[in-house]
Design a protein around this motif. Structure first.
Motif, mmCIF file in Angstrom:
data_model
loop_
_atom_site.group_PDB
_atom_site.id
_atom_site.type_symbol
_atom_site.label_atom_id
_atom_site.label_comp_id
_atom_site.label_asym_id
_atom_site.label_seq_id
_atom_site.Cartn_x
_atom_site.Cartn_y
_atom_site.Cartn_z
ATOM 1 N N THR A 104 0.853 -1.198 0.000
ATOM 2 C CA THR A 104 0.000 0.000 0.000
ATOM 3 C C THR A 104 0.882 1.240 0.000
ATOM 4 O OG1 THR A 104 -0.022 0.078 2.405
ATOM 5 C CG2 THR A 104 -1.830 -1.123 1.346
ATOM 6 N N ILE A 105 0.311 2.342 -0.431
ATOM 7 C CA ILE A 105 1.007 3.632 -0.323
ATOM 8 C C ILE A 105 -0.023 4.706 -0.033
ATOM 9 C CG2 ILE A 105 1.015 3.829 -2.867
ATOM 10 C CD1 ILE A 105 3.482 5.747 -2.401
ATOM 11 N N THR A 106 0.293 5.586 0.905
ATOM 12 C CA THR A 106 -0.564 6.738 1.175
ATOM 13 C C THR A 106 0.321 7.971 1.334
ATOM 14 O OG1 THR A 106 -0.483 6.334 3.560
ATOM 15 C CG2 THR A 106 -2.375 5.425 2.369
ATOM 16 N N CYS A 149 2.620 1.503 -8.527
ATOM 17 C CA CYS A 149 3.531 1.550 -7.371
ATOM 18 C C CYS A 149 4.201 0.189 -7.163
ATOM 19 C CB CYS A 149 2.779 1.966 -6.120
ATOM 20 S SG CYS A 149 3.866 2.047 -4.685
ATOM 21 N N LEU A 150 5.529 0.222 -7.080
ATOM 22 C CA LEU A 150 6.325 -1.001 -6.878
ATOM 23 C C LEU A 150 6.571 -1.278 -5.403
ATOM 24 C CD1 LEU A 150 9.123 -0.059 -9.420
ATOM 25 C CD2 LEU A 150 7.278 -1.664 -9.836
ATOM 26 N N HIS A 151 6.151 -0.343 -4.541
ATOM 27 C CA HIS A 151 6.410 -0.438 -3.095
ATOM 28 C C HIS A 151 7.921 -0.505 -2.848
ATOM 29 C CE1 HIS A 151 2.554 -2.551 -4.138
ATOM 30 N NE2 HIS A 151 2.158 -1.420 -3.561
ATOM 31 N N LYS A 166 3.533 6.841 3.534
ATOM 32 C CA LYS A 166 3.592 5.545 4.209
ATOM 33 C C LYS A 166 3.492 4.431 3.176
ATOM 34 C CE LYS A 166 1.876 7.142 8.618
ATOM 35 N NZ LYS A 166 0.865 7.100 9.653
ATOM 36 N N VAL A 167 4.495 3.567 3.160
ATOM 37 C CA VAL A 167 4.511 2.432 2.231
ATOM 38 C C VAL A 167 4.578 1.143 3.037
ATOM 39 C CG1 VAL A 167 5.865 1.244 0.437
ATOM 40 C CG2 VAL A 167 5.629 3.730 0.357
ATOM 41 N N THR A 168 3.729 0.189 2.680
ATOM 42 C CA THR A 168 3.848 -1.156 3.253
ATOM 43 C C THR A 168 4.016 -2.122 2.093
ATOM 44 O OG1 THR A 168 1.523 -1.807 3.148
ATOM 45 C CG2 THR A 168 2.208 -0.557 5.094
HETATM 46 S S1 SF4 Z 1 7.058 3.252 -3.414
HETATM 47 FE FE1 SF4 Z 1 8.380 3.456 -5.228
HETATM 48 S S2 SF4 Z 1 7.043 3.070 -6.966
HETATM 49 FE FE2 SF4 Z 1 5.701 3.468 -5.202
HETATM 50 S S3 SF4 Z 1 5.257 5.640 -5.328
HETATM 51 FE FE3 SF4 Z 1 7.033 5.417 -3.988
HETATM 52 S S4 SF4 Z 1 8.820 5.654 -5.350
HETATM 53 FE FE4 SF4 Z 1 7.018 5.269 -6.639
#
Ligand code: SF4
Ligand code: SF4
Length: 156
Positions: free
Chosen positions: A47-49, A86-88, A103-105
């Protein structure tokens, strides 16, 4: 005399079967194949927020520049996200100047979940990965303590 199949004879039902066996590409796969980034299957789940209230805004945009797939873009109301792209990979978290803004999970192969919301989280992971690689290299060269002692005997 055995009957020979003409080389031009094609069984339509066989062809239909072959076509059905191929799984349909997801929108995510189709979009990512248009990018230059090749390692896109590493973390397919995540996920990304972005917190639009803490984001510095238009004068920053560092995350947009860092994103390898253009998953982030600027809108009138802040950072927009194309989640399918998004590749996370956490590159955006690493360059964001505001802690806990992005925030990335992501789910690892072993099922564990990694979380990143500040550059320090990413740097800790990179440090751990480098330590693991160094250890692996050393144990490849010196599988035992005896092998090390033989190569570098103690001098009095
Ligand atoms: S986690 Fe990587 S792919 Fe995803 S929005 Fe961020 S930089 Fe881009
Ligand atoms: S890097 Fe962080 S502060 Fe800068 S635009 Fe992106 S989300 Fe906002």
């Amino acid at each position: 005399m055995p009957a020979h199949k003409s080389s031009s004879a094609v069984n339509t039902f066989d062809l239909m079967g072959e076509t059905e066996e191929k799984p349909a590409k997801t929108l995510r796969q189709e979009l990512l194949e248009t990018t230059k980034y090749k390692d896109h299957d590493r973390y397919p789940e995540g996920t990304i927020t972005v917190n639009k209230y803490t984001c510095v805004g238009v004068q920053c945009k560092l995350c947009i520049k860092a994103c390898p797939t253009n998953a982030l873009y600027w809108t009138n109301s802040g950072i927009g996200i194309t989640e399918e792209l998004c590749l996370h990979c956490e590159a955006c978290v690493l360059c964001c100047m505001v802690d806990d803004c992005i925030k990335v999970t992501r789910k690892k192969e072993d099922g564990a979940t990694e979380r990143f919301s500040k550059p320090r989280d990413v740097l800790v992971l990179i440090g751990l990965q480098n330590t693991r690689k160094r250890r692996q290299r050393i144990s490849d060269i010196f599988p035992t303590a005896e092998a090390y002692a033989e190569k570098f005997p103690r001098t009095k």
